[in-house]
Design a protein around this motif. Structure first.
Motif, PDB file in Angstrom:
ATOM      1  N   TYR A  20      16.835  -2.366 -89.036  1.00 46.96           N
ATOM      2  CA  TYR A  20      16.408  -1.698 -87.809  1.00 46.96           C
ATOM      3  C   TYR A  20      17.403  -0.606 -87.418  1.00 46.96           C
ATOM      4  CZ  TYR A  20      13.283  -5.681 -87.472  1.00 46.96           C
ATOM      5  OH  TYR A  20      12.329  -6.625 -87.740  1.00 46.96           O
ATOM      6  N   THR A  29      15.426  -4.714 -80.934  1.00 52.09           N
ATOM      7  CA  THR A  29      16.890  -4.583 -81.017  1.00 52.09           C
ATOM      8  C   THR A  29      17.382  -3.757 -79.830  1.00 52.09           C
ATOM      9  OG1 THR A  29      16.895  -2.455 -82.177  1.00 52.09           O
ATOM     10  CG2 THR A  29      16.716  -4.435 -83.569  1.00 52.09           C
ATOM     11  N   HIS A  30      18.711  -3.699 -79.685  1.00 44.54           N
ATOM     12  CA  HIS A  30      19.264  -2.870 -78.604  1.00 44.54           C
ATOM     13  C   HIS A  30      18.916  -1.396 -78.801  1.00 44.54           C
ATOM     14  CE1 HIS A  30      21.939  -6.361 -77.719  1.00 44.54           C
ATOM     15  NE2 HIS A  30      21.713  -5.930 -76.498  1.00 44.54           N
ATOM     16  N   PHE A  31      18.876  -0.941 -80.060  1.00 44.11           N
ATOM     17  CA  PHE A  31      18.527   0.466 -80.289  1.00 44.11           C
ATOM     18  C   PHE A  31      17.075   0.738 -79.942  1.00 44.11           C
ATOM     19  CE2 PHE A  31      21.518   3.542 -82.208  1.00 44.11           C
ATOM     20  CZ  PHE A  31      22.663   2.826 -81.974  1.00 44.11           C
ATOM     21  N   GLU A  75      18.924  -9.915 -92.025  1.00 46.70           N
ATOM     22  CA  GLU A  75      18.968  -8.610 -91.350  1.00 46.70           C
ATOM     23  C   GLU A  75      20.229  -7.860 -91.782  1.00 46.70           C
ATOM     24  OE1 GLU A  75      19.636  -8.371 -87.067  1.00 46.70           O
ATOM     25  OE2 GLU A  75      18.804  -6.356 -87.007  1.00 46.70           O
ATOM     26  N   VAL A  76      20.096  -6.579 -92.042  1.00 41.03           N
ATOM     27  CA  VAL A  76      21.247  -5.749 -92.419  1.00 41.03           C
ATOM     28  C   VAL A  76      21.492  -4.735 -91.311  1.00 41.03           C
ATOM     29  CG1 VAL A  76      22.177  -4.150 -94.139  1.00 41.03           C
ATOM     30  CG2 VAL A  76      20.671  -6.011 -94.857  1.00 41.03           C
ATOM     31  N   ILE A 118      23.895  -9.436 -91.413  1.00 37.41           N
ATOM     32  CA  ILE A 118      25.073  -8.800 -92.016  1.00 37.41           C
ATOM     33  C   ILE A 118      25.402  -7.555 -91.203  1.00 37.41           C
ATOM     34  CG2 ILE A 118      26.023  -7.763 -94.116  1.00 37.41           C
ATOM     35  CD1 ILE A 118      23.781  -9.227 -95.674  1.00 37.41           C
ATOM     36  N   GLU A 119      26.656  -7.468 -90.771  1.00 34.02           N
ATOM     37  CA  GLU A 119      27.079  -6.313 -89.961  1.00 34.02           C
ATOM     38  C   GLU A 119      28.463  -5.891 -90.453  1.00 34.02           C
ATOM     39  OE1 GLU A 119      25.999  -4.077 -87.483  1.00 34.02           O
ATOM     40  OE2 GLU A 119      28.042  -3.401 -87.827  1.00 34.02           O
ATOM     41  N   GLY A 139      24.182  -4.754 -85.431  1.00 34.06           N
ATOM     42  CA  GLY A 139      24.733  -4.304 -84.151  1.00 34.06           C
ATOM     43  C   GLY A 139      25.145  -5.517 -83.324  1.00 34.06           C
ATOM     44  N   ASP A 175      29.563  -5.739 -95.909  1.00 34.88           N
ATOM     45  CA  ASP A 175      28.728  -4.597 -96.277  1.00 34.88           C
ATOM     46  C   ASP A 175      27.483  -5.111 -96.999  1.00 34.88           C
ATOM     47  OD1 ASP A 175      27.563  -2.439 -97.558  1.00 34.88           O
ATOM     48  OD2 ASP A 175      29.465  -1.538 -98.172  1.00 34.88           O
ATOM     49  N   GLY A 176      26.335  -4.926 -96.378  1.00 36.50           N
ATOM     50  CA  GLY A 176      25.083  -5.410 -96.962  1.00 36.50           C
ATOM     51  C   GLY A 176      24.863  -4.902 -98.380  1.00 36.50           C
ATOM     52  N   VAL A 233      21.924   3.665 -95.773  1.00 38.59           N
ATOM     53  CA  VAL A 233      21.765   2.324 -96.352  1.00 38.59           C
ATOM     54  C   VAL A 233      20.463   2.242 -97.170  1.00 38.59           C
ATOM     55  CG1 VAL A 233      20.672   1.180 -94.354  1.00 38.59           C
ATOM     56  CG2 VAL A 233      22.174  -0.108 -95.825  1.00 38.59           C
ATOM     57  N   ALA A 278      30.594  -3.707 -89.016  1.00 38.89           N
ATOM     58  CA  ALA A 278      31.622  -3.513 -87.979  1.00 38.89           C
ATOM     59  C   ALA A 278      32.081  -4.886 -87.492  1.00 38.89           C
ATOM     60  CB  ALA A 278      31.060  -2.683 -86.827  1.00 38.89           C
ATOM     61  N   PRO A 300      18.925   2.020 -88.878  1.00 41.33           N
ATOM     62  CA  PRO A 300      20.167   2.238 -89.642  1.00 41.33           C
ATOM     63  C   PRO A 300      20.794   3.581 -89.254  1.00 41.33           C
ATOM     64  CG  PRO A 300      18.234   2.621 -91.028  1.00 41.33           C
ATOM     65  CD  PRO A 300      17.723   2.062 -89.723  1.00 41.33           C
ATOM     66  N   ASP A 301      22.121   3.655 -89.420  1.00 43.02           N
ATOM     67  CA  ASP A 301      22.823   4.908 -89.068  1.00 43.02           C
ATOM     68  C   ASP A 301      22.140   6.079 -89.769  1.00 43.02           C
ATOM     69  OD1 ASP A 301      24.797   3.606 -87.537  1.00 43.02           O
ATOM     70  OD2 ASP A 301      25.889   3.065 -89.351  1.00 43.02           O
ATOM     71  N   ARG A 308      28.788   3.926 -77.990  1.00 43.46           N
ATOM     72  CA  ARG A 308      28.559   2.521 -77.699  1.00 43.46           C
ATOM     73  C   ARG A 308      29.530   2.054 -76.633  1.00 43.46           C
ATOM     74  NH1 ARG A 308      28.136  -0.491 -83.523  1.00 43.46           N
ATOM     75  NH2 ARG A 308      25.904  -0.396 -83.694  1.00 43.46           N
TER      76      ARG A 308
HETATM   77  C1  LIG Z   1      22.583   2.418 -85.386  1.00 41.57           C
HETATM   78  S1  LIG Z   1      23.174   0.788 -85.450  1.00 41.57           S
HETATM   79  C2  LIG Z   1      21.715  -0.206 -85.141  1.00 41.57           C
HETATM   80  C3  LIG Z   1      22.072  -1.617 -84.752  1.00 41.57           C
HETATM   81  C4  LIG Z   1      20.859  -2.548 -84.562  1.00 41.57           C
HETATM   82  N1  LIG Z   1      20.110  -2.687 -85.785  1.00 41.57           N
HETATM   83  C5  LIG Z   1      19.953  -2.048 -83.476  1.00 41.57           C
HETATM   84  O1  LIG Z   1      18.841  -1.598 -83.775  1.00 41.57           O
HETATM   85  O2  LIG Z   1      20.348  -2.122 -82.293  1.00 41.57           O
HETATM   86  C6  LIG Z   1      23.394   0.539 -87.210  1.00 41.57           C
HETATM   87  C7  LIG Z   1      24.282  -0.653 -87.511  1.00 41.57           C
HETATM   88  O3  LIG Z   1      24.357  -0.847 -88.921  1.00 41.57           O
HETATM   89  C8  LIG Z   1      25.687  -1.208 -89.259  1.00 41.57           C
HETATM   90  N2  LIG Z   1      25.865  -0.908 -90.699  1.00 41.57           N
HETATM   91  C9  LIG Z   1      25.946   0.315 -91.279  1.00 41.57           C
HETATM   92  N3  LIG Z   1      26.047   0.206 -92.618  1.00 41.57           N
HETATM   93  C10 LIG Z   1      26.035  -1.131 -92.895  1.00 41.57           C
HETATM   94  C11 LIG Z   1      26.128  -1.879 -94.099  1.00 41.57           C
HETATM   95  N4  LIG Z   1      26.255  -1.266 -95.289  1.00 41.57           N
HETATM   96  N5  LIG Z   1      26.078  -3.228 -94.017  1.00 41.57           N
HETATM   97  C12 LIG Z   1      25.965  -3.843 -92.812  1.00 41.57           C
HETATM   98  N6  LIG Z   1      25.889  -3.187 -91.637  1.00 41.57           N
HETATM   99  C13 LIG Z   1      25.910  -1.848 -91.674  1.00 41.57           C
HETATM  100  C14 LIG Z   1      26.529  -0.367 -88.317  1.00 41.57           C
HETATM  101  O4  LIG Z   1      27.840  -0.872 -88.158  1.00 41.57           O
HETATM  102  C15 LIG Z   1      25.719  -0.475 -87.044  1.00 41.57           C
HETATM  103  O5  LIG Z   1      26.071  -1.599 -86.266  1.00 41.57           O
END
Ligand SMILES: C[S@@+](CC[C@H](N)C(=O)[O-])C[C@H]1O[C@@H](n2cnc3c(N)ncnc32)[C@H](O)[C@@H]1O
Length: 214
Positions: free
Chosen positions: A116, A192-194, A44-45, A68-69, A48, A96-97, A131, A71, A118-119, A3
Motif C-alpha cells: 500500500y 492505511t494511514h496514507f 504486507e510490505v 515488513i517495514e 508504516g 527489507d522486503g 519496490v 524503517a 509504496p514510496d 511524517r
Molecule cells: C509511503 S509509506 C506508506 C506506509 C503505509 N503502507 C501506508 O499506506 O500508510 C511507504 C513505507 O514503505 C517502507 N518501505 C520502503 N521500502 C521498503 C522495503 N524494501 N521493505 C519494507 N518496507 C519498505 C517505508 O519505510 C515506508 O514506511
C-alpha cells in the motif's frame, strides 16, 4: 509530505511476540514458530505505522499476518501497537522486503500480499529504487499460493500504470481487478494511514488486486 514524530511506547506493554528483526526470522521458514499454529498467511510490505496490520489481524483472526517495514522506528511502533491490542496472529518484522522474500519465504507460502502506497521515487533516475520492480514482482508471484491475491494501492497514477505493465510483462498474475472506495465509518476507517491522508486531502487513490491463477 513529512511524517509526525511517533508517540512514546509504554514500557509496560509486552510486544515481544509481535516484533522481531529480519535476522530472527525462522530459516528454514516455520510460521508455526512465530504464530503458534498453521493458518493462511498474509504478508504486507512497507507497513508504516501499521494501521492495516492492526485492523486486518483484528477482523480476520483466522489468518496470520506478517508485516515488513524497513524503517526501524515504524516497524517497532507497529509491533508495539499489535502487542497493545493483544494480537497473537500478527507480527512485525524490521527489514527489507526485497531481501526477505527470496531469503525466507518458500513458494506458495502466502494467500495474500499487500503493498500500500509504496514510496513513489518520483524522479525517473530513481525509479529503479521502487519496490515494485521486475525482480520483486516475480517474488510476489512465486510466494503467492495459487488463487492468492496481490493488493496494490497507490496515489501515484504513473506508478499504478507502471506496475500494471510490469506485472503483465513479467508475471502471470491476472488483473487489475478494481477495488471500490468505501465510505469511512470512523476516523481510522481507512486501509492505511496514507489512504486516510490522501482521502482527507481529496486526492486520488488507485486501488487494485491481481490474482495468481489456480
Ligand atoms: C509511503 S509509506 C506508506 C506506509 C503505509 N503502507 C501506508 O499506506 O500508510 C511507504 C513505507 O514503505 C517502507 N518501505 C520502503 N521500502 C521498503 C522495503 N524494501 N521493505 C519494507 N518496507 C519498505 C517505508 O519505510 C515506508 O514506511
Amino acid at each position: 509530505m513529512g511524517r509526525k514524530a511517533l508517540p512514546k511506547l509504554n514500557p509496560s506493554v509486552d510486544y515481544s511476540r509481535n516484533f522481531l528483526t529480519a535476522e530472527k526470522l525462522p530459516r528454514p521458514w516455520d510460521p508455526e514458530s512465530l504464530f503458534g499454529r498453521a493458518a493462511p498467511l498474509e504478508i504486507e510490505v512497507g507497513c508504516g505505522k501499521g494501521l492495516f496490520m492492526r485492523t486486518a489481524s483484528g477482523v480476520n483472526p483466522a489468518h496470520d499476518f506478517l508485516g515488513i517495514e524497513i524503517a526501524y522506528k515504524y516497524s517497532e511502533y507497529a509491533g508495539y501497537r499489535l502487542g497493545k491490542e493483544g494480537r497473537t496472529n500478527a507480527v512485525m518484522v524490521h527489514g527489507d522486503g526485497q531481501k526477505i522474500f527470496p531469503e525466507v519465504f518458500p513458494d506458495a507460502s502466502a494467500v495474500a500480499i499487500h503493498v500500500y502506497f509504496p514510496d513513489p521515487w518520483w524522479k525517473k533516475r530513481h525509479h529503479r529504487r521502487r519496490v515494485m520492480n521486475e525482480t520483486f514482482s516475480q517474488q510476489i508471484e512465486r510466494v503467492l499460493a495459487a488463487g492468492g491475491t496481490l493488493h496494490f494501492w497507490t496515489d501515484v497514477e504513473e506508478y499504478f500504470d507502471m506496475t500494471v505493465e510490469l506485472l503483465h510483462a513479467h508475471t502471470k498474475l491476472a488483473g487489475p481487478i478494481d477495488v471500490e472506495e468505501r465510505p469511512a465509518e470512523h476516523d481510522l476507517d481507512y486501509r492505511t494511514h496514507f489512504e486516510r491522508r490522501m482521502r482527507k486531502n481529496e486526492l486520488d487513490v488507485f486501488r487494485s488486486q491481481f490474482r495468481k491463477p489456480q
